[in-house]
Design an enzyme around this catalytic site. Structure first.
Site, PDB file in Angstrom:
ATOM      1  N   SER A 182      59.561 -19.467  -4.714  1.00 33.82           N
ATOM      2  CA  SER A 182      59.523 -20.972  -3.717  1.00 33.82           C
ATOM      3  C   SER A 182      58.381 -21.367  -4.519  1.00 33.82           C
ATOM      4  CB  SER A 182      58.989 -20.024  -1.774  1.00 33.82           C
ATOM      5  OG  SER A 182      57.734 -19.859  -2.313  1.00 33.82           O
ATOM      6  N   LYS A 183      57.861 -20.978  -5.272  1.00 38.08           N
ATOM      7  CA  LYS A 183      57.135 -21.888  -6.613  1.00 38.08           C
ATOM      8  C   LYS A 183      57.826 -22.829  -6.846  1.00 38.08           C
ATOM      9  CE  LYS A 183      53.744 -19.096  -5.121  1.00 38.08           C
ATOM     10  NZ  LYS A 183      52.144 -18.913  -4.688  1.00 38.08           N
ATOM     11  N   PRO A 184      56.801 -24.148  -7.471  1.00 36.23           N
ATOM     12  CA  PRO A 184      58.003 -25.001  -8.369  1.00 36.23           C
ATOM     13  C   PRO A 184      58.391 -24.238 -10.049  1.00 36.23           C
ATOM     14  CG  PRO A 184      55.906 -25.812  -8.107  1.00 36.23           C
ATOM     15  CD  PRO A 184      56.074 -24.567  -7.317  1.00 36.23           C
ATOM     16  N   PHE A 242      56.890 -16.575  -8.405  1.00 37.56           N
ATOM     17  CA  PHE A 242      57.358 -16.156  -7.056  1.00 37.56           C
ATOM     18  C   PHE A 242      58.387 -17.328  -6.595  1.00 37.56           C
ATOM     19  CE2 PHE A 242      57.616 -16.348  -2.022  1.00 37.56           C
ATOM     20  CZ  PHE A 242      57.526 -14.482  -1.896  1.00 37.56           C
TER      21      PHE A 242
END
Ligand SMILES: *Cc1c(COP(=O)(O)O)cnc(C)c1O
Length: 377
Positions: free
Chosen positions: A196-198, A194
């Protein structure tokens, strides 16, 4: 005081500029070969992710949620089964057992690290055994906010109770424990890409890491309608859970700079730590670990103090976010599935926690502005 320029919580425009032509070239290659489903970038990404984590196998899938569903389907988890998981996590961790007809059993978290509490886990397993209505089957450890769950203790509890152990690593790919990258702590590790994940793509995506080739083969079959060796041979009920080729191409470009991004996130976290000490409670590190810093969460004194903090930040155009405003056992969709056990730590965190911006595009000046605003509040 006049407000500063708006700070982004996640800045995908600047990220694209930073990645430059490498990103476009990867995506253009897909438009050239037109293998939009299961194109060569998917296999390339799978082998690079496996190598990065030191895992034997990686299976690209359509999202972190579908990754969880596939690993649970592979074990036949369903009606009558209890799946133990933290109450303080993203909804997907609890949603998947319910979709499969199983029952999530909520466990409280550690007040310092916010990770699942292994002692409470052992207690909850014993409680479920005594009531006898559900069969304890699996534990989902969640690596929350970028930090590892307490894997040594979780493996002990899983072994003592003969339970399956999964790692929901959606927020924490790139983190390490005892000097080794997450991805090999449990039977299967699920990742999310996704945005916004790292390690974020430009859409939905996910992957499963495992050291078990037979399970990996099963996951590959399940992600593609349960197909066998022949394409139209259907061996089992599966799903359409494939990773998109374009997302794999984006992720290959992002993986090239992933370690630099992790280092930048870590530098921002250290700057926050130094600037905010003696002012709010900064994140407590899990010992012998390195965080991927998906989220930098501080704890306010109480709910009113958090509201004041958020207002002060907003006044200087600084975004903040609450992960999570409600623990899962209190969510309308899940509360009827909860057995009523008290989960006071999760409930307390939900009232006090506040996430500050932390992403590689954040400048030193912006970090300094966040610190000033919090100190003023
Ligand atoms: C984001 C997330 C997921 C779900 O990942 P998606 O790719 O959005 O489906 C699962 N578990 C946790 C802990 C997450 O943070």
């Amino acid at each position: 005081m006049t407000a500063g320029a708006p700070i982004a919580f996640l800045d995908l425009k600047s990220q694209q500029r930073r990645l430059g032509s490498a990103l476009r070239e990867r995506v253009d290659a897909v438009f050239d070969h037109c293998q939009f489903v299961m194109g060569p970038e998917v296999a390339e990404l799978e082998s690079r992710l496996a190598a990065y984590a030191g895992a034997t196998e990686c299976v690209g899938v359509s999202s972190g949620t579908d990754a969880l569903q596939i690993v649970m389907m592979a074990e036949g988890i369903g009606p009558g089964d209890a799946v133990f998981l933290p109450a303080f996590t993203y909804t997907a961790t609890a949603e998947v057992p319910l979709v499969l007809g199983a029952t999530p059993v909520f466990v409280d978290v550690d007040p310092n690290t916010f990770q699942i509490d292994p002692n409470h886990l052992a207690l909850r397993i014993a409680e479920i055994r005594v009531t006898g209505r559900l069969l304890p089957r699996a534990i989902v450890g969640v690596d929350l906010f970028g930090q590892p769950a307490p894997w040594h203790a979780l493996r002990e509890v899983a072994a003592a109770n003969d339970l399956l152990l999964f790692d929901d690593c959606a927020q924490s790919f790139g983190a390490s424990l005892d000097g080794r990258k997450l991805g090999r702590e449990a039977l299967a590790t699920t990742l999310s890409f996704f945005p916004s994940k790292p390690l974020g793509g430009y859409g939905d995506g996910g992957a499963i890491l495992t050291d078990d080739p037979e399970r990996a083969a099963l996951y590959r079959s399940l992600r593609s309608h349960g197909e066998g060796k022949a394409r139209y041979e259907v061996l089992r009920t599966g799903m359409n859970g494939r990773l998109d080729t374009i997302q794999a191409a984006v992720l290959l470009a992002k993986l090239d700079v992933f370690d630099e991004e992790l280092a930048r996130r870590d530098a921002i976290a250290q700057a926050y730590d130094a600037g905010l000490q003696n002012c709010v409670r900064t994140p407590v590190r899990v010992s012998d670990s390195r965080s991927a810093w998906a989220i930098y969460a501080i704890l306010a004194e109480d709910e009113a103090a958090r509201t004041r903090l958020q207002a002060q930040l907003r006044a200087d155009n600084i975004p903040s976010a609450i992960y999570y405003p409600l623990p899962l056992h209190l969510q309308p969709a899940y509360r009827d599935h909860h057995d009523g056990a008290a989960l006071p730590v999760s409930e307390g965190l939900a009232r006090r926690i506040l996430a500050l911006p932390i992403h590689p595009e954040l400048t030193d000046d912006e970090v300094a502005r966040v610190i000033v605003a919090i100190r003023q509040a």
